[in-house]
Design a protein around this motif. Structure first.
Motif, PDB file in Angstrom:
ATOM      1  N   PRO A 207       0.856  -1.096   0.039  1.00  0.00           N
ATOM      2  CA  PRO A 207       0.212  -0.124   0.057  1.00  0.00           C
ATOM      3  C   PRO A 207       0.919   1.203   0.053  1.00  0.00           C
ATOM      4  O   PRO A 207       1.855   1.230   0.570  1.00  0.00           O
ATOM      5  N   TRP A 209      -0.719   4.856   0.908  1.00  0.00           N
ATOM      6  CA  TRP A 209      -1.678   5.684   1.403  1.00  0.00           C
ATOM      7  C   TRP A 209      -1.287   7.144   1.047  1.00  0.00           C
ATOM      8  O   TRP A 209      -0.267   7.527   1.445  1.00  0.00           O
ATOM      9  N   CYS A 241      -0.030   7.608  -5.019  1.00  0.00           N
ATOM     10  CA  CYS A 241      -0.617   7.024  -4.013  1.00  0.00           C
ATOM     11  C   CYS A 241      -1.964   6.607  -4.265  1.00  0.00           C
ATOM     12  O   CYS A 241      -2.705   7.207  -5.068  1.00  0.00           O
ATOM     13  N   SER A 243      -6.273   6.971  -2.913  1.00  0.00           N
ATOM     14  CA  SER A 243      -7.089   7.634  -2.020  1.00  0.00           C
ATOM     15  C   SER A 243      -8.571   6.986  -2.278  1.00  0.00           C
ATOM     16  O   SER A 243      -9.196   7.193  -3.066  1.00  0.00           O
ATOM     17  N   SER A 247      -8.246   3.573   2.424  1.00  0.00           N
ATOM     18  CA  SER A 247      -7.243   4.500   3.111  1.00  0.00           C
ATOM     19  C   SER A 247      -7.681   5.584   4.114  1.00  0.00           C
ATOM     20  O   SER A 247      -6.880   5.532   5.013  1.00  0.00           O
ATOM     21  N   ARG A 250      -8.486   2.933   7.428  1.00  0.00           N
ATOM     22  CA  ARG A 250      -7.501   1.876   7.781  1.00  0.00           C
ATOM     23  C   ARG A 250      -7.285   2.006   9.251  1.00  0.00           C
ATOM     24  O   ARG A 250      -6.758   0.967   9.590  1.00  0.00           O
ATOM     25  N   ASN A 264      -4.221  -5.260   1.670  1.00  0.00           N
ATOM     26  CA  ASN A 264      -4.946  -4.296   1.148  1.00  0.00           C
ATOM     27  C   ASN A 264      -5.805  -5.003  -0.104  1.00  0.00           C
ATOM     28  O   ASN A 264      -6.117  -4.275  -1.079  1.00  0.00           O
TER      29      ASN A 264
END
Length: 383
Positions: A207, A209, A241, A243, A247, A250, A264
């Motif tokens: 991931p 984020w 990243c 969104s 996110s 989390r 994820n």
């Protein structure tokens, strides 16, 4: 091609997916306009998540022109954005999620949801058809309270099988598994299918984020960026990243545990959407939006606003000269999540199916988990 454009996704076993966006730069229609004209035009041009778009435009323009604090319209638009995000999530849950598990769409609940959404807007706006960020939103607050109650009851029944209270209390995977027992609602059907098919980690990647930054930090960051490129392929410090609801959610105890155990992939993403729906229901019930849902910053006739829309971060950046727009950028969740190399492509690339039928099935689930802001077409290369 519609004004929103589309994503064309080409997928084949053993090779990277190819994603082509035909989204036009619709913000160009705002060049040369006054702030008032911008606020009147934005909801006509950006119809998907139009309340979030209107709020972002209003906040960005006011910040750029130094017009001071939030208006009554902005305050009411924040609440309308909450309802809009709830509607967008539940539209997918009621219309598209059933197909994933071989069920028909819940057309009755969907029709009731659409009707209540329209009644809510009408009550806020005294029967106006659309939200106008440039005017106040007087509305019938007694009707709003009634509509809220009916909306919450509808979603409790249609999405959570009249066990929304139990969902709110989930804090671990053990709680989640206990909640699934005896449930036949769409939420339980989808989560249960992931467990039965052992697709819990499907789509798992490393991931990245998107950091939770205020508008002032984004304003400063974009000052040193190529805006044309950033508008197509946004990044943070060179990193692509994501969104998404995941996110945002989390840190919830349940999601934190699922991320450690399964990463994820699909399970965490579908649970995140349901967790966000439950959270939005609470905000609707309280009549108060999340405190960090939106903010803006302005300097030197430029302004930037960030709004947490249904599918992720929405940003509007505007520059004025002599009272008219000389530059306008809209960076929607699609740009974050569906650009080349972003989370949509990453997950598609690690799908495990080898035959075309199952690959298409897995891809359909992944696309629902990411939920692009625009229509998409999925083509499989079987060679």
């Amino acid at each position: 091609m519609t004004l929103a454009g589309e994503l064309r996704i080409e997928l084949g076993a053993g090779r990277p997916p190819r994603i082509v966006s035909t989204r036009p730069d619709a913000a160009k229609v705002l060049l040369g306009k006054t702030a008032e004209q911008v606020l009147a035009t934005v909801p006509l041009v950006f119809t998907l998540c139009g309340n979030a778009q209107s709020l972002a435009a209003s906040l960005a323009c006011r910040a750029a022109l130094g017009l001071g604090g939030e208006t009554k319209a902005d305050a009411d638009l924040r609440m309308a954005v909450v309802l809009e995000s709830l509607r967008e999530h539940c539209w997918r849950i009621l219309l598209d999620w059933p197909a994933l598990v071989g069920r028909p769409p819940d057309k009755a609940a969907l029709a009731a949801l659409v009707a209540l959404d329209r009644q809510y807007k009408s009550a806020l706006l005294d029967d106006a058809e659309t939200l106008n960020a440039a005017s106040g939103l007087p509305g019938n607050r007694f009707a709003v309270d009634r509509i809220r109650g009916e909306l919450l009851a509808l979603l409790d029944h249609a999405v959570f099988g009249e066990n929304l209270t139990g969902w709110r209390q989930l804090a671990s995977e053990a709680d989640l598994l206990a909640w699934l027992v005896g449930q036949n609602c769409i939420a339980a059907a989808v989560i249960g299918a992931l467990y039965r098919w052992d697709w819990l980690v499907l789509g798992r990647t490393e991931p990245a984020w998107l950091p939770e930054l205020a508008s002032g930090e984004w304003f400063e960051y974009l000052a040193a960026r190529d805006l044309e490129r950033f508008g197509r392929e946004p990044d943070w410090q060179g990193v692509c990243c994501e969104s998404t609801p995941l996110s945002r959610q989390r840190r919830h105890p349940l999601l934190a545990e699922l991320l450690v155990r399964y990463g994820n992939g699909l399970l965490a993403r579908f649970v995140a959407v349901l967790t966000e729906v439950a959270e939005l229901v609470d905000y609707v019930a309280a009549g108060e939006p999340p405190p960090r849902m939106a903010d803006a910053f302005g300097a030197d006739a430029g302004g930037l606003a960030r709004v947490e829309a249904a599918r992720g971060l929405l940003m509007h950046r505007v520059e004025f000269a002599a009272g008219r727009v000389v530059d306008y950028r809209v960076i929607a969740p699609t740009e974050w999540n569906c650009r080349p190399g972003a989370v949509l492509a990453q997950g598609l690339q690690v799908l495990t199916a080898q035959d075309p039928e199952n690959l298409h099935r897995q891809a359909a689930w992944w696309l629902q988990a990411i939920d692009p802001c625009v229509p998409y077409r999925l083509a499989l290369d079987e060679t």
